[in-house]
Every structure is written in C-alpha cells, then in structure tokens.
Design a protein around this motif. Sequence first.
Motif, short mmCIF file in Angstrom:
data_model
loop_
_atom_site.label_atom_id
_atom_site.label_comp_id
_atom_site.label_asym_id
_atom_site.label_seq_id
_atom_site.Cartn_x
_atom_site.Cartn_y
_atom_site.Cartn_z
N ARG A 66 -99.56 99.47 -51.42
CA ARG A 66 -99.56 98.43 -50.40
C ARG A 66 -100.82 97.57 -50.47
O ARG A 66 -101.93 98.06 -50.57
N GLY A 67 -100.62 96.28 -50.39
CA GLY A 67 -101.76 95.38 -50.36
C GLY A 67 -102.23 94.95 -51.74
O GLY A 67 -103.01 94.04 -51.88
N LEU A 68 -101.69 95.62 -52.76
CA LEU A 68 -102.17 95.31 -54.11
C LEU A 68 -101.77 93.91 -54.55
O LEU A 68 -102.55 93.19 -55.15
N THR A 69 -100.54 93.54 -54.25
CA THR A 69 -100.09 92.21 -54.65
C THR A 69 -101.00 91.16 -54.03
O THR A 69 -101.32 90.16 -54.66
N LEU A 70 -101.43 91.41 -52.82
CA LEU A 70 -102.32 90.46 -52.17
C LEU A 70 -103.63 90.33 -52.95
O LEU A 70 -104.12 89.24 -53.17
N GLN A 71 -104.15 91.47 -53.34
CA GLN A 71 -105.42 91.44 -54.07
C GLN A 71 -105.27 90.74 -55.42
O GLN A 71 -106.16 90.03 -55.85
N GLN A 72 -104.15 90.98 -56.06
CA GLN A 72 -103.94 90.39 -57.38
C GLN A 72 -103.69 88.89 -57.28
O GLN A 72 -103.71 88.19 -58.26
N ASN A 73 -103.39 88.49 -56.07
CA ASN A 73 -102.84 87.16 -55.90
C ASN A 73 -103.86 86.12 -55.50
O ASN A 73 -103.53 85.07 -54.99
N THR A 74 -105.14 86.42 -55.67
CA THR A 74 -106.16 85.51 -55.16
C THR A 74 -106.16 84.16 -55.85
O THR A 74 -106.52 83.17 -55.25
N GLN A 75 -105.76 84.15 -57.12
CA GLN A 75 -105.76 82.87 -57.82
C GLN A 75 -104.57 82.02 -57.37
O GLN A 75 -104.74 80.95 -56.82
N GLY A 76 -103.38 82.53 -57.61
CA GLY A 76 -102.19 81.78 -57.20
C GLY A 76 -101.79 82.18 -55.80
O GLY A 76 -100.64 82.48 -55.54
N SER A 77 -102.77 82.20 -54.92
CA SER A 77 -102.59 82.75 -53.58
C SER A 77 -101.54 82.01 -52.77
O SER A 77 -101.67 80.84 -52.50
N ASN A 78 -100.47 82.71 -52.43
CA ASN A 78 -99.43 82.10 -51.61
C ASN A 78 -98.67 83.22 -50.91
O ASN A 78 -97.88 83.92 -51.52
N THR A 79 -98.96 83.38 -49.61
CA THR A 79 -98.34 84.51 -48.90
C THR A 79 -96.84 84.33 -48.74
O THR A 79 -96.13 85.30 -48.53
N TYR A 80 -96.33 83.10 -48.86
CA TYR A 80 -94.88 82.90 -48.80
C TYR A 80 -94.20 83.70 -49.92
O TYR A 80 -93.13 84.25 -49.73
N ASN A 81 -94.84 83.71 -51.11
CA ASN A 81 -94.26 84.44 -52.23
C ASN A 81 -94.07 85.92 -51.91
O ASN A 81 -93.09 86.54 -52.32
N ILE A 82 -95.04 86.48 -51.21
CA ILE A 82 -94.99 87.92 -50.96
C ILE A 82 -93.82 88.27 -50.05
O ILE A 82 -93.00 89.14 -50.36
N LYS A 83 -93.73 87.59 -48.92
CA LYS A 83 -92.64 87.87 -47.97
C LYS A 83 -91.28 87.57 -48.58
O LYS A 83 -90.30 88.29 -48.39
N SER A 84 -91.24 86.48 -49.30
CA SER A 84 -89.99 86.03 -49.89
C SER A 84 -89.51 87.01 -50.96
O SER A 84 -88.32 87.32 -51.08
N MET A 85 -90.44 87.56 -51.75
CA MET A 85 -90.08 88.52 -52.78
C MET A 85 -89.59 89.82 -52.15
O MET A 85 -88.60 90.41 -52.60
N GLU A 86 -90.25 90.25 -51.07
CA GLU A 86 -89.83 91.46 -50.36
C GLU A 86 -88.40 91.32 -49.83
O GLU A 86 -87.55 92.19 -50.00
N ASN A 87 -88.18 90.18 -49.18
CA ASN A 87 -86.87 89.90 -48.59
C ASN A 87 -85.79 89.78 -49.65
O ASN A 87 -84.68 90.30 -49.49
N GLY A 88 -86.12 89.07 -50.74
CA GLY A 88 -85.16 88.86 -51.81
C GLY A 88 -84.75 90.17 -52.46
O GLY A 88 -83.57 90.40 -52.74
#
Lengths: 383, 383
Positions: A66-88
């Motif tokens: 948990r939380g790893l994707t967020l940490q990895q995502n600092t460059q292309g940071s977009n929280t929409y991607n995270i929720k959207s990927m979970e939901n998808g």
Amino acid sequence: MKKTLLAGLMFSLVIFLSACGKLNFDSGSGSTSGTKSSAYQTTGAVTSDMYQGVIKNGRYQISSARGLTLQQNTQGSNTYNIKSMENGLLNLSKEQFSPQKYVFQEGQLLSTSVARNWLGRESSSNPDGLNPKDNGKKDPDTRNPIYLQQVLEQDYMVDSGDGMKLGGISIALGLNKVDYYTKTQYGAQFSTTISNATLTEKGEAMAKKVVERLRKMNGVSADTPILIGLYVQAESDSLVGGTFSNYTVAKSGTNLGTWQNLNEQNEVLPVVGNNKALNTNVANDFSNFTTQINSFFPTLAGTTAQVHYVDKELAGMKITINTQFYGETEIMSFTQYVGTSANKLLPSGVPIDITIQSVQGTQAFLSRANGDKSFYSHIFDSY
Amino acid sequence: MKKTLLAGLMFSLVIFLSACGKLNFDSGSGSTSGTKSSAYQTTGAVTSDMYQGVIKNGRYQISSARGLTLQQNTQGSNTYNIKSMENGLLNLSKEQFSPQKYVFQEGQLLSTSVARNWLGRESSSNPDGLNPKDNGKKDPDTRNPIYLQQVLEQDYMVDSGDGMKLGGISIALGLNKVDYYTKTQYGAQFSTTISNATLTEKGEAMAKKVVERLRKMNGVSADTPILIGLYVQAESDSLVGGTFSNYTVAKSGTNLGTWQNLNEQNEVLPVVGNNKALNTNVANDFSNFTTQINSFFPTLAGTTAQVHYVDKELAGMKITINTQFYGETEIMSFTQYVGTSANKLLPSGVPIDITIQSVQGTQAFLSRANGDKSFYSHIFDSY
C-alpha cells in the motif's frame, strides 16, 4: 447472502438498487461454515454487484504494498490514475470473479520490497526490475524510458470450508504513455512519448514474467486464475485517469491466454486550447448545461466533467461544480436547479454524478444511476 | 405540480422518496398562468416536502443582506449556528407555509444596511438598534450585553396570477446565550452569560418591534403572516449549532399571537471533559459503533457525531469519520463496514447521515432516512 430478502427487494426496487446502493446487511458470510473461520468476517455488501471485503480478527487486511504506487509516482504524479486504475481493475475482475462468489481482499502477495524491485530498472543489483536497463542515454528518443509506473494487486477470496483461501488474483500494470524524467538531479523536466504499439508489446512481455513469478509464490496454485490488465496512465496534468487497453486471464500455469482489447477513453470537459472533444454532441450538451447553471448565481467558480467512453459510446459523466455560495438555502435551491437542468440538458441513459463544492468542502451531490430517470440528491447539512 | 406523476411515484416508492430524494422535475410552475410571469421560474423540487426556489430572469434571487450574519459573527464565530438557524427556520416555516403551496425566496425585505442597524446597539446615531445602549460598563455582570447576534429573513411566495407575490415571511432572531467581548481593542476576550429567562424576555420584545417595522415595509400587507422564531446560538467553540427556543406567528397587524415553546437540544458525541451525555443509551450506542469501526484500519483519525433531540427523544444523528485511508477499494470496503456496523449498533428509527472524510476531502457518505431500514451509500470516485 440472505437471498430471499434480496430477491424480494430486487423485485420491487430493481431500478433503485443500483441508484441508491441500499445496503444488504450480511456480515460474517465467510464465518458460518467452520470453527477455525471465526477469525474471518466480511464487510457486508452495498449492492449485489459490489464485493464484500475481508476482515480478519476485526481488522481490514490492507495491502502490504500500500502506498507504493504513490511513492513511485512522484514524477508523473497524478492521483486520478491511482483511483481510476483501482476502479478499473475491480470492474474487470467482476467478469472473472463474480461478487456473488468471491470476496475482495487487498493484495497480500506482493510485498513493498518485491513491488519496488519490479518497478525498478533491470540491473545487476536488481535482476527483478521489469523496466529496461539504463542505456546511459539522455535523449528522449534514444534513452530507455520507464514503461512500468505502477503495479496493483487485488486478491479474490473464496470459502475454504474452514476459512478463506485465495480464489483468484488480479494484477494491473500501470504503463507510461509519457515518461517524465530529468537529465540531472533537480534539473528541468523532459519527457519520452511511447507509442501504443511499443506499450502493448512491453506490457505483454512484463505480464508474462509477472504470471511466472506469481505462480511460484506461496499460496498460489498452478490453477489459480490470474487476471492481468494493462493500464495506460493519463498524462501528469490530466484531470481524469487513464484506461485499460487490454487484459488476459492466465487460467493455469504460465499460459497467458488470449489478450482481449478494450476500447475506452476518458476526457475532461470543457476541452482546453485547440483540443477537439471526443464527441461533439456530448460536449454541446455539457456546454448548454454549464451555461444554464452558470447564470443561477452571480458568480460560479467553474464546472468541469470527467467523461467516460466505451466502444465510442458515452458510458458516464462525473461533474464537479465549484461555487462560492454555501448558505444552506442557497445550496438547497441550487441543488434542485442543477438536478432539473441536468435531467433536461445532459445526455440520458448514462450514469451521472454531480458534486457541488465550495471552499468549505462538499456541499451537495446528485447521482443518477444507469437506467434511472431522475437524480438522487443529498445536501450536507448540520444540526 | 405534476400531481399525477408524483402520486404514481409515491405509491411505489413511498419509503424511498424520503431516503433518496428523487427529483420531481417541475420547473416553471410559477410561470404557467400569465404572460407577465415569464420572468419567473422555479427550481423544481427534490421531494414534496422541500421548497422550490424562485428564479427571476434566469437568476436565483439571493438575499440582499446575504453574508451579514457572517460579518456580525466574528466574535462568537461559529458557522454551525448559521447553517443550523437557516435549516431550523425552514423547518418551522413548513408548518405555516406548506411547500405544496409556497415557493421559497431568500429574504428580500431587509437590506444590508437595515439589518446592520438592527443588529447594532441602540444609540443616538442608530435609533433602530435592537441591542441595548452601551452603559459604559465593562464588567461581565453589569455591562449591557449584545443579545441579538444574527437576523435571518426568508420569504414565502405564492402565485399572484400574473407572477408571484409575497405570501409569508419568516424571521429568525439569533440570540447569544454567551456574549463574547473585549474590554479594549485587540484585548483579551471576556464573556457575559445570559439566562434563558432574560434571553426570552429580550427576544420577545425585539420580535414585537420587528413585526411592527416589517408591517410598514413595501410589499408587506396587514395580513401577510409573519413567523418569528428565537434561535439560541451555540457557544463559539461548539461543534454543533444551537436550537430554536420558541416561535410565534403574527397573522395580521402587530399582534404577535401566542408563543409556542420548542424543546430541542443538540450535542456532540463523544462528550469531552466531565460533561455528561444528554442520553446515556445514545452515547453508549455511539461509543460501541466507534469502537467497532476504529479497529477496521490500523489508524483512524476520529469519529464525532452531532446529535439532535426533540422533546427529549433522539431525532437524528450526523456522524463524521476522519480517515487517512483513501485508496478506492479501501474506502469501498470501509463504507460497507460502516453501514453494516451503523445498522447493527446505532439507534434505529431515526435519520442518520455518515460522512467519511480524508485530507483529500469527502470520500464517501451513507444516509438512512426516517422510517428507512437500510443506508443509501455513495463513494466519490473518479474515471
């Protein structure tokens, strides 16, 4: 599941169940068939098409990564991607692992360190890296970009008689359409754009490795179905997440099966600059709606919509309205007006969520579910 | 109103109308009976017990005194009081001015300057001040406190054949149970506590003056009913608003009619310090609920409830849960668990709203309306 009760409810309320999400109170369905199983409970389900979640010893089983994707995502940071990927991934999983039979659990197989290694570049110190070796080049077109930005695991549990066991695994590989990088530490940002063909080729190759590795893990048997989907991330400045491009199910062993293509698009309305809306009719309807509600108060800070298309057809809208007005009666009147206007001016026959916000937070929301003719509304008030 | 449609809907959906607030799309009900009336529209109503709002020339008629209560309220600043007073006055009004017949309009009679004068102290430069003259004293018990902190007007409109006309007026006088003041500019804060008896006496005397003044205003006839309610503000550090103590309806002229006492209380759970909860059963139920959901995630930032009592009976709860978790599937599972736990552990038979928040904003909410057996739920997600 208390099927009798549910069937009775569905008979009279079939169009409202999806709209209103009436809770079906059925906790502990995993704990009825054995003595050892008392450690397991489930959350109960909101509707029959939603997964119950696993509770173990009174506590939700959060994912170890948990939380790893967020940490990895600092460059292309977009929280929409995270929720959207979970939901998808959840939605893709529903076709393979029916919510009637399977219970949802956050991914427990991939530990933080394993996931971090996979997300890294392949190197002598990180042989498990799924991203290509650094070829030392800094030019956008000659360097080896980071293809894999996020990895997500979801587990689908079944009753094992004396508890619960893993019945299926779903994995999403979040891929970069655009890879953002710097040439020096703290330097200016550059980007490598990756073609769809390359992304699919690289993603499918990674998927094969992932399935091979999962098969060797503790608790995964040779015939545990593994769904694996390729998720194409939206660009970092996008106000909506990306979409899954294709997926496959490895039913047993390391045979990936046949990849299924998905044809989904997301966009934000109104479009900015010289961009063209994906569907002119939808864009016009939204524009008319915006014009109508904009005149209601003397000033309105802005209205945007996330629009989702499946096979080129409108599949849903999520609208956010920002207002500086927040008197209780002002919000009540506005909410009613927004609902009336939405029903009159926005496309019919698709689910629409509308959230009304002020700097004080969410003031009200309206929601029309698939097949529903009118909006449910709620105003966040206070005693 | 499209009564046929509404009646049909009510027949099959009577318990859900109140829960889900299905919108009854009926705009322009005020504009059907005359040519001049095309300037007026209404917002449409969410449910039959909610007022439609007036729209004039496509724009909502905001109150001219809008925002004044906020400005006046800097000392005893508590936004809960403002929303709660608005809502309370609306509810009192429903008994006098039925939403089936009357349409809501934000107060148009009291201008900002008039309202500001009324809220001021009486003085040679401000003869209209409803608060007592400054007696020059600074001691909490000998000074003349500010009794009146807020004034709110709501107008109730009826069809006039060729448009709309004022059919009723509701006024709330927001009174200080505790008046906060400083002895010198920017000095330390002191407070004068005012007894209920004094508050009632002063408030009723002000009400008489207010009705006399309103009767002389343009558009108010001798027999326009004026509802006037005394609202006792919660203290400045309260996490819930105050309540109306009593109200009366001046049917015609300046006769105030008989004051009706109201017996309502608000409290926040859990109670802090040595305070005792108003109702031990309710407090225990809430405590059990909190314990159960607190164990779900490893950490939960806190759960509080606004509780409303009418005639000593529980009349409703509004619960806020703060969490640092906001993964989509985490929130889904949590929402289901909260709903299951609420239905099992919280008092039945009363309306309950539950909002789940993180630092990212509102993540989900659940709502059970009066008479409903289960919770509607909504998760704020994203494409």
